[in-house]
Design an enzyme around this catalytic site. Structure first.
Site, PDB file in Angstrom:
ATOM      1  CG  ASP A   1      59.121  40.339  80.607  1.00 33.97           C
ATOM      2  OD1 ASP A   1      59.066  40.413  81.852  1.00 33.97           O
ATOM      3  OD2 ASP A   1      59.191  41.335  79.866  1.00 33.97           O
TER       4      ASP A   1
ATOM      5  CD  GLU B   1      61.253  45.297  83.998  1.00 32.13           C
ATOM      6  OE1 GLU B   1      61.745  46.301  84.549  1.00 32.13           O
ATOM      7  OE2 GLU B   1      61.898  44.586  83.213  1.00 32.13           O
TER       8      GLU B   1
END
Length: 380
Positions: free
Chosen positions: A71, A135
Site C-alpha cells: 500500500d 502499513e
C-alpha cells in the site's frame, strides 16, 4: 549468473497498481504470482478489506523473513507531478511513481535476490515473505493480525528484514535496529457557549485547553535513552469551531503525538495525559475528554550476530558499514519484533510521500545486491 527477476521491471509492475490504502488494485496478486513462480507456498490472509500475504519457500530452519507493504499514500495534487504517479516512467535513469521508494522497490529487490539464491541452491533453511496492504493506514488489519495469526499457529520466523527506506543521505549509510514508540491523543474540552459580553453565563473551553496543552508541553520528557534520541511531544491540531467574533465557543479540540523512547511506555504516557487533564479541570464546570491511541511501543534489536551480519552485507556492497539507528517514524517492525529480531534495510527515503517520489534505477539494483549478500551470509 543472470537475474531470474528484474527488480526494476517488477517495481514498475507494482507501481502501476494504484494501491492507496486500503485499496489493493491488484498489487498483492503481482507479488503472489511472482513468488508462486519461484516455488513459494503462498497464503493470502485477508482481514476486513485488507489484503495480506504470507509466503514461504522451504520448511527447514532457520527461516529468514522479508516484510514489506504494497500500500502507498495518496498522490496529493496529481497536477504537481511531472509524470503520472502510477505510470512508473523512467526518466534519465530514475524511476518515478508513488511507491518507488516506499516501498515497492524493496519488495521487488528482495524477490529478485531470493529467486537468485533459490536457483543457485544456496538456501539451506527457509525464506518467507510477510507482505501487507495496511502499513500506511491505521495498521489494524495488516501485519499486526498476520503476526498474531502466525504466532497462534506456531509458525517460527527466526529473523526478519523489513524493506523500509532507511538510508538517510546516501544509499546504505543507515539501517534501523529499533524505533521509538508512538502515541496519539485527541483532546475535547466541552464548555457552555455564550455571549462574550456575558462570560458568567458561559463556560469558555479555550483557556482550559490552553492550560492543559501548556502543562503537557512544559514537561521535558527525557534526555534520551541509550541508542535513542529524546522523546518529543508535538501538538498537531488546535481548533475552537466558531464563525462569530462575539460568541464564546462551546467546544475546543486539540490533537497531539509523542514519539517516545524506552524511558516510557504508551500506557504511562496515556495515564499522564489523564492526570494533567484532571489538574486542568480545576473548577471548570465543563468536561475534558482525552482519547489516547498507542500506535506502538519503543523497541530495540540488540547488537549481536544478526545486526553484524546485516551491517557486513551492506558494507560488502557499498564499501562502508552503515550506521545502526533508531531514528525516524514507526514501521511494521514494531509488530514483527514479537516474533523475532528485526532490522530494516532499504533505499534513501528523501522523496517518500512526496510529489515525484523517485528512486534511481541503479540504487534499486544495488538494493538487490545488498539483499543477496544478506541471504548469502545468512545461509552460509
Amino acid at each position: 549468473m543472470a537475474n531470474l527477476i528484474d527488480p526494476v521491471e517488477l517495481t514498475r509492475d507494482l507501481i502501476r497498481r494504484p494501491s492507496v490504502t486500503p485499496a489493493d488494485a491488484g498489487a498483492m496478486d503481482v507479488v503472489e504470482r511472482t513468488l508462486l513462480g519461484l516455488g513459494f507456498a503462498c497464503r493470502r490472509m485477508k482481514f476486513g478489506e485488507i489484503e495480506n500475504l504470507y509466503a514461504r519457500w522451504g520448511t527447514a530452519r532457520p527461516n529468514l523473513c522479508f516484510a514489506g507493504h504494497t500500500d502507498v499514500v495518496p498522490v496529493g495534487d496529481a497536477g504537481a507531478w511531472s509524470r503520472d504517479a502510477f505510470a512508473a516512467e523512467i526518466v534519465d535513469g530514475v524511476l518515478l511513481g508513488r511507491g518507488a521508494v516506499d516501498m515497492k522497490s524493496a519488495i521487488a529487490a528482495f524477490t529478485a535476490a531470493a529467486g537468485e539464491a533459490i536457483a543457485a541452491g544456496r538456501v539451506t533453511g527457509s525464506i518467507s515473505f510477510l507482505i501487507t496492504g495496511d502499513e500506511e493506514g491505521v495498521a489494524t488489519h495488516g501485519t499486526k493480525l498476520v503476526v498474531e495469526a502466525l504466532a497462534a499457529e506456531g509458525e517460527i520466523i527466526d529473523h526478519c528484514v523489513v524493506g523500509e527506506p532507511t538510508s538517510a543521505e546516501t544509499f546504505g549509510d543507515m539501517v534501523k535496529v529499533g524505533r521509538r514508540g508512538s502515541i496519539n491523543a485527541d483532546i475535547l474540552v466541552e464548555g457552555v457557549q455564550g455571549h462574550v459580553a456575558y462570560p458568567h453565563r458561559a463556560a469558555n473551553p479555550v483557556p482550559v485547553l490552553i492550560r492543559l496543552l501548556s502543562a503537557l508541553q512544559s514537561r521535558k520528557l527525557d534526555e534520551g535513552f541509550p541508542e535513542f534520541q529524546p522523546s518529543n511531544l508535538e501538538v498537531t491540531m488546535i481548533e475552537a469551531p466558531n464563525t462569530a467574533t462575539n460568541v464564546i465557543p462551546g467546544v475546543a479540540r486539540a490533537r497531539l503525538n509523542i514519539r517516545f523512547n524506552p524511558s516510557h511506555t504508551g500506557q504511562q504516557l496515556a495515564d499522564w495525559f489523564d492526570i494533567e487533564a484532571w489538574r486542568a479541570q480545576g473548577d471548570f464546570p465543563g468536561k475534558i475528554t482525552v482519547t489516547s491511541s498507542i500506535s506502538g511501543e519503543a523497541f530495540l534489536t540488540e547488537r549481536g550476530d544478526f545486526t553484524e551480519l546485516v551491517a557486513a552485507a551492506v558494507a560488502d556492497v557499498t564499501g562502508a558499514p552503515p550506521e545502526l539507528s533508531t531514528s525516524g517514524g514507526t514501521s511494521d517492525a514494531r509488530f514483527i519484533r514479537a516474533l523475532c529480531p528485526v532490522i530494516e534495510v532499504g533505499l534513501v527515503g528523501k522523496t517518500m510521500h512526496q510529489v515525484d517520489e523517485r528512486a534511481p534505477v541503479e540504487e534499486i539494483r544495488t538494493l538487490q545486491r545488498v539483499y543477496a549478500r544478506i541471504l548469502a551470509r545468512y545461509f552460509a
